[in-house]
Design a protein around this motif. Structure first.
Motif, PDB file in Angstrom:
ATOM      1  N   VAL A  82      -6.954  -1.379   4.535  1.00 46.01           N
ATOM      2  CA  VAL A  82      -6.226  -0.295   4.647  1.00 46.01           C
ATOM      3  C   VAL A  82      -6.647   0.683   4.846  1.00 46.01           C
ATOM      4  O   VAL A  82      -8.551   1.018   5.347  1.00 46.01           O
ATOM      5  CB  VAL A  82      -6.755  -0.219   2.956  1.00 46.01           C
ATOM      6  N   TYR A  83      -6.508   0.919   5.566  1.00 43.16           N
ATOM      7  CA  TYR A  83      -6.880   2.469   6.000  1.00 43.16           C
ATOM      8  C   TYR A  83      -6.354   3.774   5.349  1.00 43.16           C
ATOM      9  O   TYR A  83      -4.500   4.194   5.263  1.00 43.16           O
ATOM     10  CB  TYR A  83      -6.862   2.755   7.857  1.00 43.16           C
ATOM     11  N   ALA A  84      -7.093   5.082   5.099  1.00 38.99           N
ATOM     12  CA  ALA A  84      -6.701   6.684   4.610  1.00 38.99           C
ATOM     13  C   ALA A  84      -7.402   7.738   4.296  1.00 38.99           C
ATOM     14  O   ALA A  84      -8.642   6.949   4.110  1.00 38.99           O
ATOM     15  CB  ALA A  84      -5.897   6.252   3.330  1.00 38.99           C
ATOM     16  N   SER A  85      -7.108   8.378   4.820  1.00 33.21           N
ATOM     17  CA  SER A  85      -8.280   9.901   4.636  1.00 33.21           C
ATOM     18  C   SER A  85      -9.432   9.507   5.421  1.00 33.21           C
ATOM     19  O   SER A  85     -10.856   9.821   5.088  1.00 33.21           O
ATOM     20  CB  SER A  85      -8.233   9.955   3.025  1.00 33.21           C
ATOM     21  N   GLY A  86      -9.098   8.576   7.251  1.00 31.96           N
ATOM     22  CA  GLY A  86     -10.834   8.996   7.949  1.00 31.96           C
ATOM     23  C   GLY A  86     -11.292   7.356   7.038  1.00 31.96           C
ATOM     24  O   GLY A  86     -12.362   7.097   7.403  1.00 31.96           O
ATOM     25  N   VAL A  87     -10.719   6.598   5.982  1.00 30.31           N
ATOM     26  CA  VAL A  87     -11.547   5.321   5.705  1.00 30.31           C
ATOM     27  C   VAL A  87     -10.660   4.165   5.304  1.00 30.31           C
ATOM     28  O   VAL A  87      -9.904   3.984   5.439  1.00 30.31           O
ATOM     29  CB  VAL A  87     -12.077   5.512   3.829  1.00 30.31           C
ATOM     30  N   LEU A  88     -11.821   3.389   5.933  1.00 32.20           N
ATOM     31  CA  LEU A  88     -11.169   2.641   6.390  1.00 32.20           C
ATOM     32  C   LEU A  88     -11.830   0.641   5.300  1.00 32.20           C
ATOM     33  O   LEU A  88     -12.829   0.479   5.189  1.00 32.20           O
ATOM     34  CB  LEU A  88     -11.711   1.248   7.823  1.00 32.20           C
ATOM     35  N   GLN A  89     -11.400   0.347   4.830  1.00 30.47           N
ATOM     36  CA  GLN A  89     -12.087  -0.819   3.482  1.00 30.47           C
ATOM     37  C   GLN A  89     -11.214  -1.883   3.462  1.00 30.47           C
ATOM     38  O   GLN A  89      -9.639  -1.887   3.881  1.00 30.47           O
ATOM     39  CB  GLN A  89     -11.469  -0.317   1.988  1.00 30.47           C
ATOM     40  N   ARG A  90     -12.087  -3.249   3.232  1.00 31.42           N
ATOM     41  CA  ARG A  90     -11.061  -4.298   3.212  1.00 31.42           C
ATOM     42  C   ARG A  90     -11.727  -5.181   2.076  1.00 31.42           C
ATOM     43  O   ARG A  90     -12.564  -5.160   1.437  1.00 31.42           O
ATOM     44  CB  ARG A  90     -12.212  -5.047   4.628  1.00 31.42           C
ATOM     45  N   PHE A  91     -10.200  -5.463   1.754  1.00 30.26           N
ATOM     46  CA  PHE A  91     -10.252  -6.127   0.293  1.00 30.26           C
ATOM     47  C   PHE A  91     -10.001  -7.977  -0.056  1.00 30.26           C
ATOM     48  O   PHE A  91      -8.656  -8.130   1.298  1.00 30.26           O
ATOM     49  CB  PHE A  91      -9.346  -5.765  -0.601  1.00 30.26           C
ATOM     50  N   ASP A  92     -10.712  -8.601  -0.565  1.00 31.58           N
ATOM     51  CA  ASP A  92     -10.387  -9.860  -0.698  1.00 31.58           C
ATOM     52  C   ASP A  92      -9.388 -10.339  -1.608  1.00 31.58           C
ATOM     53  O   ASP A  92      -8.766  -9.057  -2.179  1.00 31.58           O
ATOM     54  CB  ASP A  92     -11.889 -10.797  -1.492  1.00 31.58           C
TER      55      ASP A  92
ATOM     56  N   ALA B  76       0.786  -1.396   0.057  1.00 27.71           N
ATOM     57  CA  ALA B  76       0.294   0.148  -0.369  1.00 27.71           C
ATOM     58  C   ALA B  76       1.166   1.313   0.159  1.00 27.71           C
ATOM     59  O   ALA B  76       2.038   0.978   0.077  1.00 27.71           O
ATOM     60  CB  ALA B  76      -1.122   0.106   1.106  1.00 27.71           C
ATOM     61  N   GLY B  77       0.430   2.498  -0.706  1.00 30.62           N
ATOM     62  CA  GLY B  77       0.884   3.688  -0.516  1.00 30.62           C
ATOM     63  C   GLY B  77      -0.189   4.559  -1.364  1.00 30.62           C
ATOM     64  O   GLY B  77      -1.095   4.629  -1.604  1.00 30.62           O
ATOM     65  N   TYR B  78       0.712   5.308  -2.109  1.00 24.90           N
ATOM     66  CA  TYR B  78       0.748   6.829  -2.261  1.00 24.90           C
ATOM     67  C   TYR B  78       0.949   7.328  -4.405  1.00 24.90           C
ATOM     68  O   TYR B  78       2.146   6.453  -4.267  1.00 24.90           O
ATOM     69  CB  TYR B  78       0.415   8.228  -1.754  1.00 24.90           C
ATOM     70  N   VAL B  79       0.684   7.544  -4.594  1.00 22.24           N
ATOM     71  CA  VAL B  79       1.061   7.598  -6.214  1.00 22.24           C
ATOM     72  C   VAL B  79       0.539   9.109  -6.161  1.00 22.24           C
ATOM     73  O   VAL B  79       0.197   9.775  -6.426  1.00 22.24           O
ATOM     74  CB  VAL B  79      -0.491   7.387  -7.211  1.00 22.24           C
ATOM     75  N   PRO B  80       2.271   9.271  -6.974  1.00 25.55           N
ATOM     76  CA  PRO B  80       3.026  10.432  -7.223  1.00 25.55           C
ATOM     77  C   PRO B  80       1.965  10.860  -8.209  1.00 25.55           C
ATOM     78  O   PRO B  80       1.855  10.251  -9.491  1.00 25.55           O
ATOM     79  CB  PRO B  80       4.241  10.100  -6.978  1.00 25.55           C
ATOM     80  N   GLY B  81       1.994  12.560  -7.397  1.00 27.03           N
ATOM     81  CA  GLY B  81       0.991  13.562  -8.493  1.00 27.03           C
ATOM     82  C   GLY B  81      -0.150  13.545  -8.622  1.00 27.03           C
ATOM     83  O   GLY B  81      -0.769  14.329  -9.405  1.00 27.03           O
ATOM     84  N   GLY B  82      -0.946  12.812  -7.874  1.00 25.08           N
ATOM     85  CA  GLY B  82      -2.200  12.841  -7.851  1.00 25.08           C
ATOM     86  C   GLY B  82      -2.778  12.345  -5.971  1.00 25.08           C
ATOM     87  O   GLY B  82      -2.007  12.091  -5.788  1.00 25.08           O
ATOM     88  N   GLU B  83      -3.635  13.159  -5.867  1.00 23.60           N
ATOM     89  CA  GLU B  83      -4.446  12.288  -4.956  1.00 23.60           C
ATOM     90  C   GLU B  83      -4.946  11.333  -4.544  1.00 23.60           C
ATOM     91  O   GLU B  83      -6.457  11.124  -4.369  1.00 23.60           O
ATOM     92  CB  GLU B  83      -5.369  13.321  -4.529  1.00 23.60           C
ATOM     93  N   ALA B  84      -3.897   9.965  -4.755  1.00 24.11           N
ATOM     94  CA  ALA B  84      -4.553   9.028  -4.867  1.00 24.11           C
ATOM     95  C   ALA B  84      -3.557   7.830  -4.399  1.00 24.11           C
ATOM     96  O   ALA B  84      -2.585   8.172  -4.236  1.00 24.11           O
ATOM     97  CB  ALA B  84      -4.442   8.417  -6.052  1.00 24.11           C
ATOM     98  N   SER B  85      -4.104   6.702  -3.212  1.00 26.31           N
ATOM     99  CA  SER B  85      -3.364   5.876  -2.393  1.00 26.31           C
ATOM    100  C   SER B  85      -3.664   4.539  -3.526  1.00 26.31           C
ATOM    101  O   SER B  85      -4.811   4.394  -4.350  1.00 26.31           O
ATOM    102  CB  SER B  85      -4.207   5.859  -1.827  1.00 26.31           C
ATOM    103  N   PHE B  86      -3.714   3.507  -2.785  1.00 24.28           N
ATOM    104  CA  PHE B  86      -2.803   2.097  -3.708  1.00 24.28           C
ATOM    105  C   PHE B  86      -2.711   1.010  -3.335  1.00 24.28           C
ATOM    106  O   PHE B  86      -2.578   1.205  -1.601  1.00 24.28           O
ATOM    107  CB  PHE B  86      -2.181   2.407  -4.981  1.00 24.28           C
ATOM    108  N   LEU B  87      -3.849  -0.429  -3.148  1.00 22.06           N
ATOM    109  CA  LEU B  87      -2.940  -1.063  -2.464  1.00 22.06           C
ATOM    110  C   LEU B  87      -2.916  -2.380  -3.725  1.00 22.06           C
ATOM    111  O   LEU B  87      -3.893  -2.322  -4.743  1.00 22.06           O
ATOM    112  CB  LEU B  87      -4.509  -1.858  -1.558  1.00 22.06           C
ATOM    113  N   ALA B  88      -2.073  -3.322  -3.618  1.00 23.87           N
ATOM    114  CA  ALA B  88      -1.466  -4.064  -4.877  1.00 23.87           C
ATOM    115  C   ALA B  88      -1.118  -4.999  -4.366  1.00 23.87           C
ATOM    116  O   ALA B  88      -0.721  -5.288  -3.063  1.00 23.87           O
ATOM    117  CB  ALA B  88      -0.570  -3.264  -5.194  1.00 23.87           C
ATOM    118  N   ARG B  89      -1.846  -6.262  -5.083  1.00 22.10           N
ATOM    119  CA  ARG B  89      -0.895  -7.462  -4.398  1.00 22.10           C
ATOM    120  C   ARG B  89       0.149  -8.315  -5.305  1.00 22.10           C
ATOM    121  O   ARG B  89      -0.589  -8.653  -6.935  1.00 22.10           O
ATOM    122  CB  ARG B  89      -1.967  -8.503  -4.103  1.00 22.10           C
TER     123      ARG B  89
END
Length: 243
Positions: free
Chosen positions: A218-228, A172-185
């Motif tokens: 994943v937790y970011a910007s006040g939002v908690l998410q679960r991914f399968d 998990a991390g952030y995408v440079p140049g934009g207001e976005a985070s990512f989760l990768a497997r």
């Protein structure tokens, strides 16, 4: 309970027995002195061991069985990095595996239930003139520390890392140049799994953990998410007052 330990504690972790592991480091001295890892019993009453690995540690990871993995602090003179596993009896290092110049800086470490170690950081081949092209390199070592199982690349800058018992890595991390985070497997064989993008406020890190079923939380910007394991969001909730 309450236990007195060395000052300058920078990280704490636990294993499945409930024992605690505390990393103590000095950050305002040059050159950086060796760090100290302390193991405390589950009831908090006994210091089981204190291990000085002989170098300054940037961060550590503890697997469910109590294996402790560390990587050295990054300095301006650093040209390569390594992963070391501390001896189970708290004395010295059990093994040390150089990674070479695959990773540039900002490395973090994780471990799974089988004793495999995972390392992630900016790829050494990144272009300094194009932040949007920054890539994270993910390296998995076998449980003996004798070989690299795979090296994979993920677009973005890593802030959190986890490995599951199957050998897959979650980044998990952030995408440079934009207001976005990512989760990768990254799949157990090192191939691409999934890549999910989420909104992120600037200046906020993305935190990651795996639950008992192997789902990524994943937790970011006040939002908690679960991914399968397929990258499908199965839960999303806003945390009141969360950053």
């Amino acid at each position: 309970y309450s236990q007195w330990l060395n000052p300058n504690a920078v990280q704490i972790a636990t294993d499945r027995s409930g024992a605690l592991y505390i990393l103590s480091a000095v950050r305002n001295s040059s050159p950086l002195p060796p760090s100290l890892v302390t193991k405390v019993s589950a009831d908090g009453r006994t210091i089981l061991w204190q291990n000085n690995p002989g170098f300054a540690v940037q961060t550590m990871a503890v697997d469910p069985n109590g294996g402790v993995y560390v990587i050295p602090a990054w300095t301006g003179e650093t040209t390569s990095t390594f992963v070391a596993k501390l001896s189970a009896n708290g004395t010295g290092v059990a093994w040390k595996r150089p990674i070479g110049s695959v990773l540039e800086s900002g490395s973090i470490v994780a471990a799974d239930s089988t004793g495999r170690a995972y390392l992630a950081g900016l790829c050494e081949t990144n272009s300094a003139t194009d932040p949007s092209s920054l890539m994270t390199c993910v390296v998995r070592l076998n449980a003996a520390g004798s070989a690299v199982d795979y090296t994979a690349q993920v677009k973005g800058v890593v802030t959190s890392l986890a490995g599951d018992g199957s050998g897959a890595a979650f980044v998990a991390g952030y995408v440079p140049g934009g207001e976005a985070s990512f989760l990768a497997r990254v799949a157990p064989d090192g191939s691409t799994g999934f890549y999910s993008v989420m909104p992120l406020r600037r200046g906020v890190s993305t935190a990651l953990a795996l639950d008992a079923n192997g789902n990524a939380v994943v937790y970011a910007s006040g939002v908690l998410q679960r991914f399968d394991s397929a990258g499908t969001a199965t839960l999303s909730t806003t945390v009141p007052g969360g950053l």
